[in-house]
Design an enzyme around this catalytic site. Structure first.
Site, PDB file in Angstrom:
ATOM      1  N   ARG A  24       0.824  -1.221   0.000  1.00 51.45           N
ATOM      2  CA  ARG A  24       0.000   0.000   0.000  1.00 51.45           C
ATOM      3  C   ARG A  24       0.859   1.274   0.000  1.00 51.45           C
ATOM      4  O   ARG A  24       0.577   2.246   0.681  1.00 51.45           O
ATOM      5  CB  ARG A  24      -0.968  -0.013   1.187  1.00 51.45           C
ATOM      6  CG  ARG A  24      -2.046  -1.070   1.077  1.00 51.45           C
ATOM      7  CD  ARG A  24      -2.972  -1.035   2.269  1.00 51.45           C
ATOM      8  NE  ARG A  24      -2.260  -1.316   3.498  1.00 51.45           N
ATOM      9  CZ  ARG A  24      -2.660  -0.981   4.711  1.00 51.45           C
ATOM     10  NH1 ARG A  24      -3.809  -0.349   4.855  1.00 51.45           N
ATOM     11  NH2 ARG A  24      -1.955  -1.272   5.772  1.00 51.45           N
ATOM     12  N   GLY A 443     -22.408   3.896  12.998  1.00 54.66           N
ATOM     13  CA  GLY A 443     -21.766   2.835  13.772  1.00 54.66           C
ATOM     14  C   GLY A 443     -20.331   3.114  14.128  1.00 54.66           C
ATOM     15  O   GLY A 443     -19.974   3.219  15.295  1.00 54.66           O
ATOM     16  N   SER A 444     -19.473   3.277  13.109  1.00 54.82           N
ATOM     17  CA  SER A 444     -18.056   3.423  13.453  1.00 54.82           C
ATOM     18  C   SER A 444     -17.729   4.869  13.810  1.00 54.82           C
ATOM     19  O   SER A 444     -18.317   5.807  13.260  1.00 54.82           O
ATOM     20  CB  SER A 444     -17.175   2.949  12.300  1.00 54.82           C
ATOM     21  OG  SER A 444     -17.438   3.684  11.131  1.00 54.82           O
ATOM     22  N   CYS A 527      -8.526   0.809   1.369  1.00 57.11           N
ATOM     23  CA  CYS A 527      -8.420  -0.583   0.917  1.00 57.11           C
ATOM     24  C   CYS A 527      -9.107  -1.513   1.901  1.00 57.11           C
ATOM     25  O   CYS A 527      -9.345  -1.149   3.055  1.00 57.11           O
ATOM     26  CB  CYS A 527      -6.959  -0.999   0.849  1.00 57.11           C
ATOM     27  SG  CYS A 527      -5.982   0.055  -0.194  1.00 57.11           S
ATOM     28  N   TRP A 572     -18.452  -8.743   0.044  1.00 61.09           N
ATOM     29  CA  TRP A 572     -17.123  -8.170   0.250  1.00 61.09           C
ATOM     30  C   TRP A 572     -16.086  -9.216   0.637  1.00 61.09           C
ATOM     31  O   TRP A 572     -15.033  -8.911   1.183  1.00 61.09           O
ATOM     32  CB  TRP A 572     -17.203  -7.039   1.278  1.00 61.09           C
ATOM     33  CG  TRP A 572     -17.995  -5.865   0.745  1.00 61.09           C
ATOM     34  CD1 TRP A 572     -18.429  -5.686  -0.540  1.00 61.09           C
ATOM     35  CD2 TRP A 572     -18.456  -4.722   1.473  1.00 61.09           C
ATOM     36  NE1 TRP A 572     -19.124  -4.505  -0.653  1.00 61.09           N
ATOM     37  CE2 TRP A 572     -19.161  -3.890   0.557  1.00 61.09           C
ATOM     38  CE3 TRP A 572     -18.342  -4.315   2.801  1.00 61.09           C
ATOM     39  CZ2 TRP A 572     -19.743  -2.678   0.946  1.00 61.09           C
ATOM     40  CZ3 TRP A 572     -18.920  -3.110   3.182  1.00 61.09           C
ATOM     41  CH2 TRP A 572     -19.605  -2.306   2.267  1.00 61.09           C
ATOM     42  N   HIS A 705     -17.370  10.822   3.255  1.00 55.66           N
ATOM     43  CA  HIS A 705     -16.239  10.453   2.396  1.00 55.66           C
ATOM     44  C   HIS A 705     -15.409  11.665   2.019  1.00 55.66           C
ATOM     45  O   HIS A 705     -14.418  11.543   1.306  1.00 55.66           O
ATOM     46  CB  HIS A 705     -16.732   9.710   1.157  1.00 55.66           C
ATOM     47  CG  HIS A 705     -17.254   8.342   1.495  1.00 55.66           C
ATOM     48  ND1 HIS A 705     -18.544   8.133   1.908  1.00 55.66           N
ATOM     49  CD2 HIS A 705     -16.649   7.138   1.529  1.00 55.66           C
ATOM     50  CE1 HIS A 705     -18.708   6.850   2.170  1.00 55.66           C
ATOM     51  NE2 HIS A 705     -17.575   6.223   1.943  1.00 55.66           N
TER      52      HIS A 705
HETATM   53  C1  LIG Z   1     -17.966   1.232   4.228  1.00 55.60           C
HETATM   54  N1  LIG Z   1     -17.256   0.685   3.145  1.00 55.60           N
HETATM   55  C2  LIG Z   1     -16.647  -0.552   3.221  1.00 55.60           C
HETATM   56  C3  LIG Z   1     -16.573  -1.338   2.069  1.00 55.60           C
HETATM   57  N2  LIG Z   1     -15.987  -2.549   2.099  1.00 55.60           N
HETATM   58  C4  LIG Z   1     -15.480  -3.012   3.245  1.00 55.60           C
HETATM   59  N3  LIG Z   1     -14.912  -4.230   3.288  1.00 55.60           N
HETATM   60  N4  LIG Z   1     -15.516  -2.288   4.379  1.00 55.60           N
HETATM   61  C5  LIG Z   1     -16.078  -1.058   4.406  1.00 55.60           C
HETATM   62  O1  LIG Z   1     -16.100  -0.426   5.466  1.00 55.60           O
HETATM   63  N5  LIG Z   1     -17.087  -0.890   0.922  1.00 55.60           N
HETATM   64  C6  LIG Z   1     -17.852   0.327   0.821  1.00 55.60           C
HETATM   65  C7  LIG Z   1     -17.491   1.322   1.851  1.00 55.60           C
HETATM   66  C8  LIG Z   1     -16.314   2.159   1.445  1.00 55.60           C
HETATM   67  N6  LIG Z   1     -15.092   1.372   1.449  1.00 55.60           N
HETATM   68  C9  LIG Z   1     -14.146   1.453   2.413  1.00 55.60           C
HETATM   69  C10 LIG Z   1     -13.097   0.573   2.336  1.00 55.60           C
HETATM   70  C11 LIG Z   1     -12.062   0.637   3.261  1.00 55.60           C
HETATM   71  C12 LIG Z   1     -12.101   1.582   4.257  1.00 55.60           C
HETATM   72  C13 LIG Z   1     -10.985   1.715   5.213  1.00 55.60           C
HETATM   73  O2  LIG Z   1     -11.001   2.590   6.039  1.00 55.60           O
HETATM   74  N7  LIG Z   1      -9.934   0.899   5.101  1.00 55.60           N
HETATM   75  C14 LIG Z   1      -8.767   1.080   5.910  1.00 55.60           C
HETATM   76  C15 LIG Z   1      -8.205  -0.256   6.344  1.00 55.60           C
HETATM   77  C16 LIG Z   1      -9.080  -0.926   7.343  1.00 55.60           C
HETATM   78  C17 LIG Z   1      -8.323  -2.031   8.051  1.00 55.60           C
HETATM   79  O3  LIG Z   1      -8.341  -3.162   7.637  1.00 55.60           O
HETATM   80  N8  LIG Z   1      -7.605  -1.675   9.078  1.00 55.60           N
HETATM   81  C18 LIG Z   1      -6.764  -2.602   9.822  1.00 55.60           C
HETATM   82  C19 LIG Z   1      -5.315  -2.471   9.414  1.00 55.60           C
HETATM   83  C20 LIG Z   1      -4.860  -1.045   9.589  1.00 55.60           C
HETATM   84  C21 LIG Z   1      -3.431  -0.811   9.139  1.00 55.60           C
HETATM   85  O4  LIG Z   1      -3.227  -0.248   8.081  1.00 55.60           O
HETATM   86  N9  LIG Z   1      -2.467  -1.187   9.960  1.00 55.60           N
HETATM   87  C22 LIG Z   1      -1.097  -0.826   9.718  1.00 55.60           C
HETATM   88  C23 LIG Z   1      -0.335  -0.949  11.007  1.00 55.60           C
HETATM   89  C24 LIG Z   1      -0.969  -0.124  12.100  1.00 55.60           C
HETATM   90  C25 LIG Z   1      -0.299   1.179  12.324  1.00 55.60           C
HETATM   91  O5  LIG Z   1       0.765   1.180  12.935  1.00 55.60           O
HETATM   92  O6  LIG Z   1      -0.874   2.211  11.940  1.00 55.60           O
HETATM   93  C26 LIG Z   1      -0.519  -1.794   8.695  1.00 55.60           C
HETATM   94  O7  LIG Z   1      -1.074  -2.892   8.498  1.00 55.60           O
HETATM   95  O8  LIG Z   1       0.470  -1.430   8.086  1.00 55.60           O
HETATM   96  C27 LIG Z   1      -6.909  -2.326  11.312  1.00 55.60           C
HETATM   97  O9  LIG Z   1      -7.516  -1.310  11.669  1.00 55.60           O
HETATM   98  O10 LIG Z   1      -6.453  -3.145  12.108  1.00 55.60           O
HETATM   99  C28 LIG Z   1      -7.719   1.825   5.101  1.00 55.60           C
HETATM  100  O11 LIG Z   1      -6.890   2.473   5.768  1.00 55.60           O
HETATM  101  O12 LIG Z   1      -7.694   1.731   3.874  1.00 55.60           O
HETATM  102  C29 LIG Z   1     -13.160   2.453   4.354  1.00 55.60           C
HETATM  103  C30 LIG Z   1     -14.193   2.387   3.434  1.00 55.60           C
HETATM  104  N1  HCS Z   2     -21.545   0.229  10.569  1.00 54.46           N
HETATM  105  C1  HCS Z   2     -20.601   0.503   9.526  1.00 54.46           C
HETATM  106  C2  HCS Z   2     -21.294   0.667   8.216  1.00 54.46           C
HETATM  107  C3  HCS Z   2     -20.430   1.108   7.101  1.00 54.46           C
HETATM  108  S1  HCS Z   2     -21.151   0.834   5.550  1.00 54.46           S
HETATM  109  C4  HCS Z   2     -19.817   1.745   9.863  1.00 54.46           C
HETATM  110  O1  HCS Z   2     -20.363   2.581  10.562  1.00 54.46           O
HETATM  111  O2  HCS Z   2     -18.665   1.875   9.457  1.00 54.46           O
END
Ligand SMILES: CN1c2c(nc(N)[nH]c2=O)NC[C@@H]1CNc1ccc(C(=O)N[C@@H](CCC(=O)N[C@@H](CCC(=O)N[C@@H](CCC(=O)O)C(=O)O)C(=O)O)C(=O)O)cc1
Ligand code: HCS
Ligand code: ZN
Length: 780
Positions: A24, A443-444, A527, A572, A705
């Site tokens: 990433r 929620g979140s 992602c 998903w 967003h």
């Molecule tokens: C609501 N939406 C979602 C969709 N799909 C999903 N599967 N989930 C969703 O919530 N689709 C429609 C919409 C819009 N889409 C998204 C998609 C992704 C995100 C989002 O915020 N993604 C985060 C990653 C989330 C995650 O898995 N977090 C993990 C890992 C975090 C991380 O990066 N850790 C670091 C180390 C930690 C550090 O030191 O900081 C690493 O691995 O390197 C976690 O929290 O544990 C993103 O950042 O992309 C939102 C909407």
């Molecule tokens: N409960 C979830 C829905 C996202 S689509 C949130 O608040 O992130």
């Protein structure tokens, strides 16, 4: 007509490749730039490095002419708008990149463009705004510079651009356009820009250009088919141009196939994983780029079936090239990084790099296959996992899966065990005692760096379970205190324990595997790591109850339990394909139903079961949509109908074009539905179906967003608009989606404004009923 292409189409290709970076890298570079921690120069360098790495990797895996212009800083549809000069005046900035980010994310002064789902995927594109006055002007710097960058590395590439018909069909009419206007009205002008693009690429010595036309696999009317004909006859007639490859994907071309066949384009891409061979003989004389390796799943291809399909195409159409069914954007980079997966499962998997190798191997096999040794050609090449861990379908307390040929299940709410909405709503009003226009969230709450670091430390064994649990509880306590201080009416625990709303459940359910590095872009820098659903689903123990129960213990106000619905969990994830999708969804629904029961038993009176992907799984063609909606709604109702009348069931849909399926959303029979609308409120609220919507509705009044904070006046305007079509006693006030991607600073300010807007919009409460409502609160 074009001169003969300088090189033949290579025997093996892919339609596109991920771009966020194997670790990433692009996400980090983008976010650093947006936060002011990195310069534009640094961001550009990261982009250049990722492109170089990609081309070297692809050629190393055996592709001769890899695609270019598949890299994007944000989104390929947005890139196409920039390429064609379709940039709203409010977004113009000093650099191309800043203009791009202004369109995608907005600025302090300008709202961003709308974002929505890319066909039936979890990828989101930015919706271009096209009006009668949009001044198209080619700005080809990006594709041209990528061709040059690759050439400096000694590589020829095939630039990929969204095709003109798909671009216009995905665009929306700019605000202020006459009602009769549609973006497709501007086809002739857009084609002039595409002609200039082709000329510019020809001048660079480019041999082939790929024009992506996924919109051609949807139901097209006469005007749209005529647009396909016009577009490709006109581009094909250009005197000096590269050879044209029109790529379709996500389904069959249907009626668009003979239309394309009749144009002078040199190659047509067909998706033989989701689509079939129907009509392929019409493409004789052209190159058929046959998508036999799925770009939408992580299963190894079934070689024999793929080869049979390739031979059948060769037999029927002549020249065939082996390809992926669509871009590999939708799968993770490399299985090699997943050392923790069960070896038996791993043997069945292929990520992007493995899929590239499959394409190359199939091309070699095809090359050595005798010209007429055609095994019986299947009409579909869908790969089946070699050894699915399949056991009899587990359905402990469920009637047999609904047969779609039965009477529509959704017509009879009582059958599922809950009273009709009117009865329930009275029970809930008495129990919850909420004010009109109650304010809640989806929620979140923000996922802070500290929280993510704690989760990473837990995974690395640097933090023990107890300490992590304490960290999450502290976050819940803060989130509850914040909501009480801001004056929200229905609180949430904030989901701090979740890495992702699907991955978290997958980690707690049997039948799923999760990856460590299997990131797939969802939008911009965001992602997900889609879980792999490979076996029968079961819930060993309650998943969310302890977190919600803890949150309840901290407040007198109602706390909403928060679950992800069965369709969304499946949509998903990468899903086993040896069972009908419907059966898999019902297995997940069983697990969600058990969780709903446990939450209710723990005293939780409001439970939200999110289904943001309900619209996403809708088949792209009308045939099949009704059946899908029937069973998807039934699965949702199965998951939620264990709740009693007093328990208020919420659901949430975001970026789902909910307006298109409002009747099905109503049929979910949730007491309250929150939907995306802050970027497209006028469209949603203008829908006749909204007026007829019979249950509680929360049209989002805060676009989460975008980093922009809406003022109370802006939120108030959206509420007023909603009040013109919905009665106050069924209207809820909430953001568009969860707040996890925002900062606390933004969220606090925005929620304070939402509460203020709701208070201003509430009808005055007579003194007596205020006293009654107060008494109910005391009793809770
Ligand atoms: C609501 N939406 C979602 C969709 N799909 C999903 N599967 N989930 C969703 O919530 N689709 C429609 C919409 C819009 N889409 C998204 C998609 C992704 C995100 C989002 O915020 N993604 C985060 C990653 C989330 C995650 O898995 N977090 C993990 C890992 C975090 C991380 O990066 N850790 C670091 C180390 C930690 C550090 O030191 O900081 C690493 O691995 O390197 C976690 O929290 O544990 C993103 O950042 O992309 C939102 C909407
Ligand atoms: N409960 C979830 C829905 C996202 S689509 C949130 O608040 O992130
Ligand atoms: Zn959402």
């Amino acid at each position: 007509m074009t001169a003969a292409p300088p090189q033949p189409f290579p025997a093996a290709t892919i339609l596109g490749y991920p771009r966020i970076g194997p670790r990433r890298e692009l996400k980090r570079a983008l976010e650093a730039y947006w936060d002011g921690r990195a310069t534009l120069g640094e961001l550009r360098r990261t982009g250049a490095e990722l492109r170089e790495r990609t081309w070297k990797r692809l050629t190393g895996l055996g592709l001769r002419t890899p695609p270019s212009n598949t890299f994007s800083l944000y989104d390929q549809v947005l890139d196409t708008a920039l390429l064609l000069g379709a940039v709203p005046a409010r977004h113009r900035a000093g650099t191309d990149e800043d203009t791009c980010f202004a369109m995608a994310r907005g600025t302090g002064a300008a709202a961003p463009l709308r974002m929505t789902k890319w066909f039936d995927t979890n990828y989101h594109y930015i919706v271009p705004e096209i009006g009668p006055d949009t001044a198209f002007a080619l700005h080809a710097a990006k594709p041209v510079s990528e061709v040059r960058q690759a050439r400096a590395l000694g590589l020829e590439t095939r630039p990929v651009v969204i095709g003109p018909v798909t671009f216009l069909l995905l665009a929306q009419a700019a605000p202020g356009s006459p009602a009769s206007f549609t973006p497709l009205d501007r086809l002739a002008d857009v084609l002039t820009a595409y002609e200039r693009l082709l000329a510019a690429l020809a001048a660079e010595g480019v041999g082939w250009v790929q024009l992506d036309e996924p919109a051609l696999v949807t139901d097209l009317g006469g005007a749209e088919l005529a647009a396909v004909r016009t577009a490709y006859e006109r581009l094909g007639a250009l005197a000096d141009r590269p050879a044209l490859f029109v790529a379709s994907y996500f389904g069959s071309l249907g009626q668009a196939l003979p239309v394309l066949a009749g144009t002078p384009v040199e190659a047509v891409g067909v998706d033989l994983v989701r689509g079939d061979l129907t009509g392929v003989e019409a493409l004789a004389g052209k190159t058929v780029v046959a998508g036999v390796v799925s770009g939408r799943d992580v299963w190894r291809a079934d070689r024999e079936r793929a080869l049979a399909a390739l031979l059948a195409v060769r037999e029927r159409a002549g020249h065939v090239v082996v390809s992926t069914s669509c871009s590999l954007l939708h799968v993770p980079y490399d299985l090699e990084a997943e050392t923790g997966l069960d070896p038996a499962l791993r043997r069945r998997l292929a990520f992007a790099d493995q899929k590239v190798s499959e394409v190359v191997e199939l091309a070699a096999l095809l090359d050595s296959a005798p010209a007429r040794a055609v095994p019986a050609a299947p009409d579909r090449t869908r790969a089946v996992p070699a050894a699915p861990d399949r056991t009899p379908v587990h359905a402990p307390d469920r009637a047999p899966v609904h047969d779609p040929s039965d009477a529509p299940a959704v017509a009879e709410p009582e059958r599922a065990g809950r009273s009709p909405y009117g009865v329930r709503t009275a029970a809930q009003a008495a129990h919850l005692g909420l004010p009109p226009l109650p304010v809640t969230t989806i929620g979140s709450f923000p996922q802070t760096g500290e929280l993510r670091a704690a989760r990473a430390a837990l995974a690395a064994g640097e933090l023990d379970e107890g300490a992590y649990e304490e960290r999450v509880r502290a976050e819940i306590a803060q989130v509850i205190a914040l909501q009480e201080r801001l004056g929200l009416d229905v609180l949430v625990h904030g989901e701090p324990e979740r890495n992702d709303m699907v991955q978290y459940f997958a980690e707690h359910l049997g039948g799923f595997a999760v990856t460590r590095h299997g990131w797939v872009q969802s939008y911009g820098s965001r992602c997900t790591r889609p879980p792999i659903l490979h076996g029968d689903v079961h819930r060993p123990e309650p998943i969310t109850v302890r977190w919600t129960a803890y949150a309840r213990s901290l407040t007198d106000r109602p706390v909403k339990g928060m679950l992800t619905g069965p369709v969304t969990i499946v949509a998903w994830s990468f899903v086993r394909d040896d069972l009908p999708l419907r059966d898999v969804v019902f297995q997940v629904a069983d697990a969600v139903r058990a969780e709903v029961r446990d939450l209710e038993a723990a005293g939780v009176s409001v439970i939200q079961v999110d289904e943001p992907a309900l619209r996403e799984l809708l088949p792209l063609r009308r045939a099949g949509q009704e059946e899908y909606l029937r069973w998807a709604v039934e699965a949702y109702r199965w998951a939620t109908s264990a709740a009693g009348d007093r328990t208020q069931i919420h659901t949430h849909l975001c970026y789902s074009d909910a307006d298109q399926i409002l009747a099905a959303v109503d049929a979910l029979d949730a007491d309250v539905t929150s939907v995306e609308s802050a970027r497209s409120g006028a469209r949603l609220l203008g829908e006749p179906a909204v007026k007829g919507f019979a249950r509680g509705l929360g049209p989002g009044v805060y676009d989460i967003h975008s980093p922009r904070v809406p003022t109370a006046a802006e939120a108030g305007e959206l509420l007023e608009a909603a009040l013109r079509v919905l009665p106050a006693d069924r209207l809820w006030v909430n953001p568009d989606c969860g707040l996890k991607t925002r900062t606390y600073e933004q969220v606090e300010a925005a929620l304070a404004n939402l509460v203020e807007a709701a208070r201003r919009a509430r009808p005055p409460v007579p003194t007596t009923s205020r006293a009654v409502s107060g008494a109910v609160t005391q009793l809770r």
